[in-house]
Design a protein around this motif. Sequence first.
Motif, PDB file in Angstrom:
ATOM      1  N   PHE A  70       0.829  -1.212   0.000  1.00  9.81           N
ATOM      2  CA  PHE A  70       0.000   0.000   0.000  1.00  9.81           C
ATOM      3  C   PHE A  70       0.860   1.257   0.000  1.00  9.81           C
ATOM      4  O   PHE A  70       0.542   2.248  -0.676  1.00  9.81           O
ATOM      5  N   ALA A  71       1.961   1.234   0.739  1.00  9.81           N
ATOM      6  CA  ALA A  71       2.852   2.391   0.779  1.00  9.81           C
ATOM      7  C   ALA A  71       3.558   2.596  -0.561  1.00  9.81           C
ATOM      8  O   ALA A  71       3.798   3.744  -0.983  1.00  9.81           O
ATOM      9  N   LEU A  72       3.881   1.500  -1.239  1.00 12.40           N
ATOM     10  CA  LEU A  72       4.572   1.623  -2.522  1.00 12.40           C
ATOM     11  C   LEU A  72       3.685   2.226  -3.606  1.00 12.40           C
ATOM     12  O   LEU A  72       4.202   2.735  -4.615  1.00 12.40           O
ATOM     13  N   VAL A  73       2.370   2.173  -3.430  1.00  5.65           N
ATOM     14  CA  VAL A  73       1.472   2.777  -4.413  1.00  5.65           C
ATOM     15  C   VAL A  73       1.759   4.267  -4.560  1.00  5.65           C
ATOM     16  O   VAL A  73       1.846   4.806  -5.673  1.00  5.65           O
ATOM     17  N   PHE A  74       1.945   4.954  -3.441  1.00  2.25           N
ATOM     18  CA  PHE A  74       2.195   6.402  -3.469  1.00  2.25           C
ATOM     19  C   PHE A  74       3.610   6.695  -3.979  1.00  2.25           C
ATOM     20  O   PHE A  74       3.823   7.691  -4.687  1.00  2.25           O
ATOM     21  N   VAL A  75       4.549   5.820  -3.646  1.00  2.51           N
ATOM     22  CA  VAL A  75       5.925   6.028  -4.114  1.00  2.51           C
ATOM     23  C   VAL A  75       6.000   5.887  -5.629  1.00  2.51           C
ATOM     24  O   VAL A  75       6.582   6.732  -6.335  1.00  2.51           O
ATOM     25  N   ILE A  76       5.394   4.825  -6.146  1.00  4.31           N
ATOM     26  CA  ILE A  76       5.435   4.587  -7.593  1.00  4.31           C
ATOM     27  C   ILE A  76       4.671   5.671  -8.345  1.00  4.31           C
ATOM     28  O   ILE A  76       5.055   6.081  -9.453  1.00  4.31           O
ATOM     29  N   VAL A  79       7.098   8.539  -8.577  1.00 12.24           N
ATOM     30  CA  VAL A  79       8.232   8.242  -9.454  1.00 12.24           C
ATOM     31  C   VAL A  79       7.784   8.171 -10.906  1.00 12.24           C
ATOM     32  O   VAL A  79       8.499   8.595 -11.829  1.00 12.24           O
ATOM     33  N   ASN A  80       6.559   7.674 -11.134  1.00  9.09           N
ATOM     34  CA  ASN A  80       6.069   7.488 -12.498  1.00  9.09           C
ATOM     35  C   ASN A  80       5.844   8.818 -13.216  1.00  9.09           C
ATOM     36  O   ASN A  80       5.762   8.850 -14.449  1.00  9.09           O
ATOM     37  N   LYS A  81       5.750   9.903 -12.478  1.00  6.49           N
ATOM     38  CA  LYS A  81       5.555  11.205 -13.104  1.00  6.49           C
ATOM     39  C   LYS A  81       6.798  11.681 -13.854  1.00  6.49           C
ATOM     40  O   LYS A  81       6.698  12.488 -14.779  1.00  6.49           O
ATOM     41  N   THR A  82       7.965  11.163 -13.455  1.00  9.63           N
ATOM     42  CA  THR A  82       9.220  11.653 -14.043  1.00  9.63           C
ATOM     43  C   THR A  82       9.871  10.637 -14.980  1.00  9.63           C
ATOM     44  O   THR A  82      10.319  10.993 -16.065  1.00  9.63           O
ATOM     45  N   ILE A  83       9.934   9.362 -14.592  1.00 10.42           N
ATOM     46  CA  ILE A  83      10.682   8.397 -15.405  1.00 10.42           C
ATOM     47  C   ILE A  83       9.804   7.332 -16.049  1.00 10.42           C
ATOM     48  O   ILE A  83      10.308   6.458 -16.749  1.00 10.42           O
ATOM     49  N   GLN A  84       8.487   7.393 -15.826  1.00 11.66           N
ATOM     50  CA  GLN A  84       7.581   6.420 -16.437  1.00 11.66           C
ATOM     51  C   GLN A  84       8.017   4.976 -16.141  1.00 11.66           C
ATOM     52  O   GLN A  84       8.540   4.265 -16.994  1.00 11.66           O
TER      53      GLN A  84
END
Length: 296
Positions: A70-76, A79-84
């Motif tokens: 659940f915590a990794l959802v917010f991290v990804i 991160v996905n906003k910059t490096i896809q």
Amino acid sequence: MEVLGKYPGLPGLLIAGLTSGSLSTISSALNSLTAIITGDFVKHYRPDYSEEKLAVISKSISTVSGITAFALVFVIAEVNKTIQISPFSTLLHGSLLGPILGAYALGMFFPFTNELGTILALTVSVLLSAFVGLGNIFSGRAGLLPDQKLTLSTDGCLLANYTIDDFGKNSIMSRCVGDWKEDHANDSFFLKIWSISYLWQPAIGTISTFLLGIIFSGIIVIIRKNSGPKVNESLLSTPFLKLWKVVLGQKYLDKWVDYDSPPFTGDPSAKLRRNNNELANLNSNHKENQFSVTVL
């Protein structure tokens, strides 16, 4: 929601369906992860643990894994906003699922494959799948891959003014403008490989692991000049075992298949209990022998 949102009750039903489907997927993943860690690691290194203690450990593993996911959802998401990172997650699944399936298939269907040959095939297949997947990602970002989407326009189509009946009476072939195969006919060999869809990556990994596992295992048997440890009969597919018996004969199967050992359970604690039972039987027989000698 846009089409059926005006009908009372349907939006809530759709959201409930999406929620239940997501929970089902997540619960299956967490249960699988918990079972693997508990069975392959905890039971392996602590076979003396009771079932109650294992239940507590498995619930703790499931809780920690769920919170971490659940915590990794917010991290990804950040991160996905910059490096896809999304293509790389697809690459990870495609590069690992296929070779793992191939390794399981080798163990189930081919008794003459060995551990080292399977590990080598698994390694090469993962690298091959990763090579195809990474090439697809970076070549696509560089704009080198062909756009394989078919056009939805009828402009330039020779049969635009023909009906189905006319098509049956004439030998005119449909020909539309923008054929990507002709535009990229001179692409390099690697670009043609990298243009393979990511959906084929698991199939590439499965087939390569399957074939390379047989080849590497055969080479290792030739080098070592022995077939290695035998495989428990219960670990092999019964239809394939019968097939190899017809094709190779029982004489050759006896070199690879262990018919005498008890069925494999995969539970280290079961082996410990079996050893304890055998030890108890030996002690009981020893006491009976001592009693018989005393009476005589």
